[in-house]
Design a protein around this motif. Structure first.
Motif, PDB file in Angstrom:
ATOM      1  N   ASP A   1      -2.068   8.306  10.766  1.00  0.00           N
ATOM      2  CA  ASP A   1      -2.926   7.524   9.876  1.00  0.00           C
ATOM      3  C   ASP A   1      -4.078   6.846  10.634  1.00  0.00           C
ATOM      4  O   ASP A   1      -3.852   6.246  11.689  1.00  0.00           O
ATOM      5  CB  ASP A   1      -2.029   6.449   9.233  1.00  0.00           C
ATOM      6  CG  ASP A   1      -2.685   5.737   8.079  1.00  0.00           C
ATOM      7  OD1 ASP A   1      -2.976   6.392   7.071  1.00  0.00           O
ATOM      8  OD2 ASP A   1      -2.904   4.510   8.187  1.00  0.00           O
TER       9      ASP A   1
ATOM     10  N   ASP B   1       0.860  -1.186   0.000  1.00  0.00           N
ATOM     11  CA  ASP B   1       0.000   0.000   0.000  1.00  0.00           C
ATOM     12  C   ASP B   1       0.903   1.246   0.000  1.00  0.00           C
ATOM     13  O   ASP B   1       0.683   2.187   0.749  1.00  0.00           O
ATOM     14  CB  ASP B   1      -0.919  -0.038   1.240  1.00  0.00           C
ATOM     15  CG  ASP B   1      -1.974   1.055   1.221  1.00  0.00           C
ATOM     16  OD1 ASP B   1      -2.224   1.638   0.149  1.00  0.00           O
ATOM     17  OD2 ASP B   1      -2.550   1.335   2.292  1.00  0.00           O
TER      18      ASP B   1
ATOM     19  N   ASP C   1      -5.470  10.131  -1.316  1.00  0.00           N
ATOM     20  CA  ASP C   1      -6.553   9.140  -1.315  1.00  0.00           C
ATOM     21  C   ASP C   1      -7.785   9.627  -2.074  1.00  0.00           C
ATOM     22  O   ASP C   1      -8.783   8.911  -2.147  1.00  0.00           O
ATOM     23  CB  ASP C   1      -6.998   8.840   0.130  1.00  0.00           C
ATOM     24  CG  ASP C   1      -5.937   8.099   0.925  1.00  0.00           C
ATOM     25  OD1 ASP C   1      -5.131   7.374   0.310  1.00  0.00           O
ATOM     26  OD2 ASP C   1      -5.908   8.254   2.160  1.00  0.00           O
TER      27      ASP C   1
HETATM   28  C1  NOJ Z   1      -5.098   6.089   5.168  1.00  0.00           C
HETATM   29  C2  NOJ Z   1      -4.047   6.434   4.174  1.00  0.00           C
HETATM   30  O1  NOJ Z   1      -4.177   7.786   3.817  1.00  0.00           O
HETATM   31  C3  NOJ Z   1      -4.227   5.485   3.010  1.00  0.00           C
HETATM   32  O2  NOJ Z   1      -3.458   5.853   1.904  1.00  0.00           O
HETATM   33  C4  NOJ Z   1      -3.899   4.097   3.492  1.00  0.00           C
HETATM   34  O3  NOJ Z   1      -4.159   3.173   2.468  1.00  0.00           O
HETATM   35  C5  NOJ Z   1      -4.756   3.720   4.705  1.00  0.00           C
HETATM   36  N1  NOJ Z   1      -4.845   4.771   5.677  1.00  0.00           N
HETATM   37  C6  NOJ Z   1      -4.191   2.517   5.390  1.00  0.00           C
HETATM   38  O4  NOJ Z   1      -2.983   2.840   6.022  1.00  0.00           O
END
Ligand code: NOJ
Length: 536
Positions: free
Chosen positions: A197, A58, A319
């Motif tokens: 986060d 990720d 995101d």
């Molecule tokens: C929020 C982050 O902004 C996102 O990019 C990530 O995939 C998730 N949290 C999990 O860490």
């Protein structure tokens, strides 16, 4: 000293900012080489996306070592240089603190597979039942089940996000101690704080089944619970030793639950990112889009301005899709890009500019699923396929909302790969980089870039824009107007979110408009925004 109430913060997505060694991946030396750009923009801090060691399932939000740097991005020496070089330019560094989960490649997790190891309880392990059922009915954020079976331990582990992002177990006090060490490690290196986060998900009250929902079944068992507040208060003690700032990414918060997380007297976070304004064009989850209605958006912004003393202001991040096609207009690219900047930089709170926003970057122009990288997009496509959704419709759903929309490389110039890399970029550069790039806007006083620079400077200059009270004047289907006031100073912002002109009754001397004009007669052109001042 609350510097964050006077400064603007810039978000860097390291993988896509600037590559320095031709491997097609943005890196820390690349960021250092572009610090002058940020200084010129006038930002006081950088929120640096995760640069820790990670297998990148990720893109760094799956950390395998919190005290090491991902070799794709550079070395610890590069990181130290970045902190020092930024400091020399008056720019602070905020790290991304990802402590709800780690990568399953983290040594804690590997050792946690052994029930007799000291790490056995670092994660949330549970047994399924004898009939092969999962431990409970929860569903995760990336559109799939949130339990994965580990054949070595013969148990399931919880992962609210991707399979390789295992949730940490905060019932084990050792985990909190580890996190404190991580904080100290980075604060000792001179970082000024953290973006935290999904920070309101840390504490899980039980593993009971959740109330069945279309998505995120189980949320009530881990969202904004008292256990999380306690953890934050513990961490705050360490942060206070250094005077560090924290802004929490907090999902599904209301102004009330947000206040519980960031009211100064509670000593938890300094500020939160809320999502409600990002949900104005969706039904419950982002994959179900609905038409953007400016009034819903304005009312939501007003609600948060009224109910929270201090907001974290953002229209884009890594995101979310880009803001111009979403809240503005592609046809009026420049005007609406500037209008959104005026909104962002004149509300009360700390403005966050996401990389590329300052030059009006747009969503990706990919046409096929295989051009995407994002784990979330891939998962959702897989789930939709399971429901036999035809390919065209799947692409429509995924492409409009994919996080990769905002992750394409920064467009520095009109050269190959937009000046991002001399190699093959890890994610395709938008073909519009011949027209939309920093170099073409730098010497143009009318460009989106020049407008951002100008507004950042104006905000610095005028305390009323930073610290002034907020009062809503109008939230219509088309026009949003509000006032900022501090002592005798009054500034009025009037924004026309439409391709149609508008007539308004606000007066005052003209401070800024995103169209060339002298004075203001109440007639707004399409996507025009004006900043007016009383009695000067
Ligand atoms: C929020 C982050 O902004 C996102 O990019 C990530 O995939 C998730 N949290 C999990 O860490």
């Amino acid at each position: 000293m609350e510097w964050w109430k006077d400064e603007i913060i810039y978000q860097i997505y390291p993988r896509s900012f600037q590559d320095s060694n031709g491997d097609g991946i943005g890196d820390i030396p690349g960021i250092i080489s572009r610090l002058d750009h940020l200084q010129e923009l006038g930002v006081g801090a950088i929120w640096l996306g995760p640069v820790y060691r990670s297998p990148n399932a990720d893109n760094g939000y799956d950390i395998s070592d919190y005290m090491d740097i991902n070799p794709e991005y550079g070395t610890m020496a590069d990181m130290e240089e970045l902190i020092a070089e930024a400091k020399a330019r008056g720019i602070r560094i905020l790290m991304d603190l990802v402590i709800n989960h780690t990568s399953t490649d983290h040594h804690w997790f590997r050792r946690s597979r052994d029930k007799n190891s000291p790490y056995a309880d670092y994660y949330i392990w549970a047994k399924g039942d004898d009939r092969g059922h999962l431990p409970n009915n929860w569903t995760g954020f990336f559109g799939e089940d949130c339990w994965e079976y580990d054949p070595e331990r013969c148990e399931y582990y919880l992962h609210l996000f991707a399979k390789s992002q295992a949730d940490l177990n905060y019932r084990n006090p050792a985990v909190l101690e580890e996190v404190k060490d991580i904080l100290r490690f980075w604060l000792d290196k001179g970082v000024a704080g953290f973006r935290c986060d999904v920070i309101n998900l840390l504490w899980k009250d039980s593993l009971d089944n959740g109330k069945r929902k279309l998505a995120l079944t189980g949320l009530e068992h881990y969202c904004s619970l008292e256990g999380t507040h306690e953890i934050l208060r513990e961490l705050r003690k360490v942060l206070d030793e250094y005077g560090a700032y924290t802004v929490g990414e907090t999902v599904f918060v209301t102004p009330e639950t947000a206040r519980d997380l960031c009211a100064p007297e509670r000593k938890e976070l300094d500020a939160v990112f809320s999502f409600e304004h990002m949900e104005c064009d969706q039904y419950f989850i982002k994959w179900f889009k609905r038409k953007f209605r400016p009034k819903v958006f304005f009312d939501c912004l007003v609600k948060w301005q009224r109910e929270l003393d201090w907001n974290s202001l953002y229209l884009e991040n890594h995101d979310q899709p880009r803001s111009i096609p979403r809240f503005g207009s592609r046809e009026h690219w420049k005007e609406s890009g500037k209008l959104l900047a005026l909104l962002l930089l004149t509300l009360r709170g700390t403005p966050f500019i996401y990389q590329g926003q300052e030059i009006g970057m747009l969503d990706f122009d990919f046409t096929r699923m295989r051009q995407l990288n994002d784990v979330e997009s891939k998962n959702v496509d897989r789930v939709l396929r399971r429901f036999h959704i035809p390919r065209k419709l799947r692409w429509k759903i995924v492409s409009r909302t994919s996080r990769d929309n905002a992750r394409t490389p920064f467009q520095w110039d009109a050269g190959p790969n937009g000046g991002f890399t001399t190699g093959r970029p890890w994610l395709g550069v938008n073909h519009n980089c011949a027209e939309i790039n920093l170099a073409s806007q730098e010497d143009d006083p009318d460009s989106i870039w020049s407008w951002y620079k100008d507004l950042c400077a104006l905000r610095k200059e005028r305390e009323v824009l930073r610290r002034g009270d907020f009062e809503a004047l109008e939230t219509g289907d088309q026009v949003f107007a509000y006032r900022r006031a501090l002592g005798e100073e009054r500034m009025t912002v009037v924004l026309n979110f439409s391709d149609r002109p508008a007539q308004v009754g606000y007066t005052g001397s003209l401070v800024r408009s995103n169209y060339p004009r002298e004075g203001f007669d109440g007639a707004l052109r399409p996507w025009e925004g004006v900043l007016l001042e009383d009695g000067r």
